[in-house]
Design a protein around this motif. Sequence first.
Motif, mmCIF file in Angstrom:
data_model
loop_
_atom_site.group_PDB
_atom_site.id
_atom_site.type_symbol
_atom_site.label_atom_id
_atom_site.label_comp_id
_atom_site.label_asym_id
_atom_site.label_seq_id
_atom_site.Cartn_x
_atom_site.Cartn_y
_atom_site.Cartn_z
ATOM 1 N N PRO A 1 0.817 -1.212 0.000
ATOM 2 C CA PRO A 1 0.000 0.000 0.000
ATOM 3 C C PRO A 1 0.853 1.266 0.000
ATOM 4 O O PRO A 1 2.005 1.222 0.419
ATOM 5 C CB PRO A 1 -0.783 -0.132 1.308
ATOM 6 C CG PRO A 1 0.104 -0.927 2.193
ATOM 7 C CD PRO A 1 0.804 -1.902 1.297
ATOM 8 N N THR B 1 -2.682 8.227 2.897
ATOM 9 C CA THR B 1 -4.091 7.899 2.709
ATOM 10 C C THR B 1 -4.464 8.184 1.261
ATOM 11 O O THR B 1 -4.341 9.321 0.797
ATOM 12 C CB THR B 1 -4.981 8.733 3.640
ATOM 13 O OG1 THR B 1 -4.604 8.473 5.002
ATOM 14 C CG2 THR B 1 -6.444 8.364 3.447
ATOM 15 N N ARG C 1 -7.651 -6.711 1.252
ATOM 16 C CA ARG C 1 -8.068 -6.298 2.594
ATOM 17 C C ARG C 1 -7.824 -4.819 2.837
ATOM 18 O O ARG C 1 -8.666 -4.119 3.392
ATOM 19 C CB ARG C 1 -7.323 -7.124 3.649
ATOM 20 C CG ARG C 1 -7.709 -8.584 3.696
ATOM 21 C CD ARG C 1 -9.124 -8.767 4.191
ATOM 22 N NE ARG C 1 -9.453 -10.186 4.314
ATOM 23 C CZ ARG C 1 -10.675 -10.649 4.556
ATOM 24 N NH1 ARG C 1 -11.678 -9.781 4.690
ATOM 25 N NH2 ARG C 1 -10.899 -11.935 4.648
ATOM 26 N N ARG C 2 -6.658 -4.327 2.430
ATOM 27 C CA ARG C 2 -6.357 -2.911 2.653
ATOM 28 C C ARG C 2 -7.296 -2.028 1.842
ATOM 29 O O ARG C 2 -7.820 -1.024 2.336
ATOM 30 C CB ARG C 2 -4.890 -2.631 2.290
ATOM 31 C CG ARG C 2 -4.425 -1.199 2.550
ATOM 32 C CD ARG C 2 -4.500 -0.857 4.037
ATOM 33 N NE ARG C 2 -3.595 -1.681 4.792
ATOM 34 C CZ ARG C 2 -2.338 -1.343 5.086
ATOM 35 N NH1 ARG C 2 -1.864 -0.175 4.682
ATOM 36 N NH2 ARG C 2 -1.583 -2.132 5.792
ATOM 37 N N SER D 1 -10.645 -1.801 3.439
ATOM 38 C CA SER D 1 -10.712 -0.883 4.580
ATOM 39 C C SER D 1 -10.795 0.567 4.122
ATOM 40 O O SER D 1 -11.457 1.391 4.748
ATOM 41 C CB SER D 1 -9.496 -1.086 5.487
ATOM 42 O OG SER D 1 -8.295 -0.656 4.846
ATOM 43 N N TRP D 2 -10.147 0.891 2.997
ATOM 44 C CA TRP D 2 -10.202 2.257 2.480
ATOM 45 C C TRP D 2 -11.584 2.591 1.929
ATOM 46 O O TRP D 2 -12.071 3.705 2.085
ATOM 47 C CB TRP D 2 -9.163 2.441 1.382
ATOM 48 C CG TRP D 2 -7.753 2.475 1.862
ATOM 49 C CD1 TRP D 2 -7.311 2.872 3.092
ATOM 50 C CD2 TRP D 2 -6.588 2.089 1.134
ATOM 51 N NE1 TRP D 2 -5.953 2.757 3.176
ATOM 52 C CE2 TRP D 2 -5.477 2.281 1.993
ATOM 53 C CE3 TRP D 2 -6.372 1.600 -0.143
ATOM 54 C CZ2 TRP D 2 -4.164 2.002 1.597
ATOM 55 C CZ3 TRP D 2 -5.073 1.321 -0.546
ATOM 56 C CH2 TRP D 2 -3.983 1.521 0.318
#
Length: 274
Positions: free
Chosen positions: A22, A26, A225-226, A229-230
């Motif tokens: 990632p 953000t 998964r990441r 979550s975003w």
Amino acid sequence: FHRSGRLIPVLVIPPEQAGAFPPPFTPPCALAVAQGAAPAVALERMGLRRLRAKAARAERVVAAHGAGQALYGAMLETLGGSANREAFAELARRLPLAVLLESYVGEGVPRSFAITAALKGAAGPAGMRRTGARPLASPERRLESAGALVARWWREGAAPGWPDCLTGGDAWKAAVAPGIGRGMAIELAINAILPVGLASGAISETSAEAEWRALPSPGTYGQLRRLESWLGGAGARPFAGASRLQGGLLLQREYCSRGECGRCPLSAARGPGG
């Protein structure tokens, strides 16, 4: 965005390993979701691109060997998984469906048993990988599941064409068999049934797209998964269906993992329409 709503210019300086995932910040897609953007529409659109791409790859096999053989090969590849995908694909070439369906069935011998025995016999020299596989995902167990599916999809005396049981919607349920649970059955629909059905014309484009959208999710893949979550925001489920999950895969591969943050369809999304 500033609290007043003014857009604050941001300069992203890539790290030494450009394209790392990632990213060390953000991403804009998370900011867009926090501002009220809904990713569903974009994910559905990208998911349909995945379906069409899979169908395009299947077209070559359908044209050369027919819909039945293409489905049989795609089914074996899916069951082979990442460890044995190529070995199972080679098995489909070594033991074509038309030959397999002629497997001898003696008196009192279940047809699925005879088909499985033929598959295991042909798979002997195919270089199967067994290390690290869960017991239920071992090559032997997967071949047993493949034998059960072949016996179910192509009834005794049936031609090696498109199975009648895979038309009419919810085709993934016809893929549930001994050793094949809900998740793998959905994967078979994603990677074999719907792409080959669409490529061969056995399933119309309208029906294939409708069934693709209706497919439940087999569960979020670890690599997403990441991203989940975003895009989730406030407990939402961005990958609630298989189509959106496939869209997430395309998003991750074409943008996230290539350092293309800020350029994807979700980064510019605004408002409830995504």
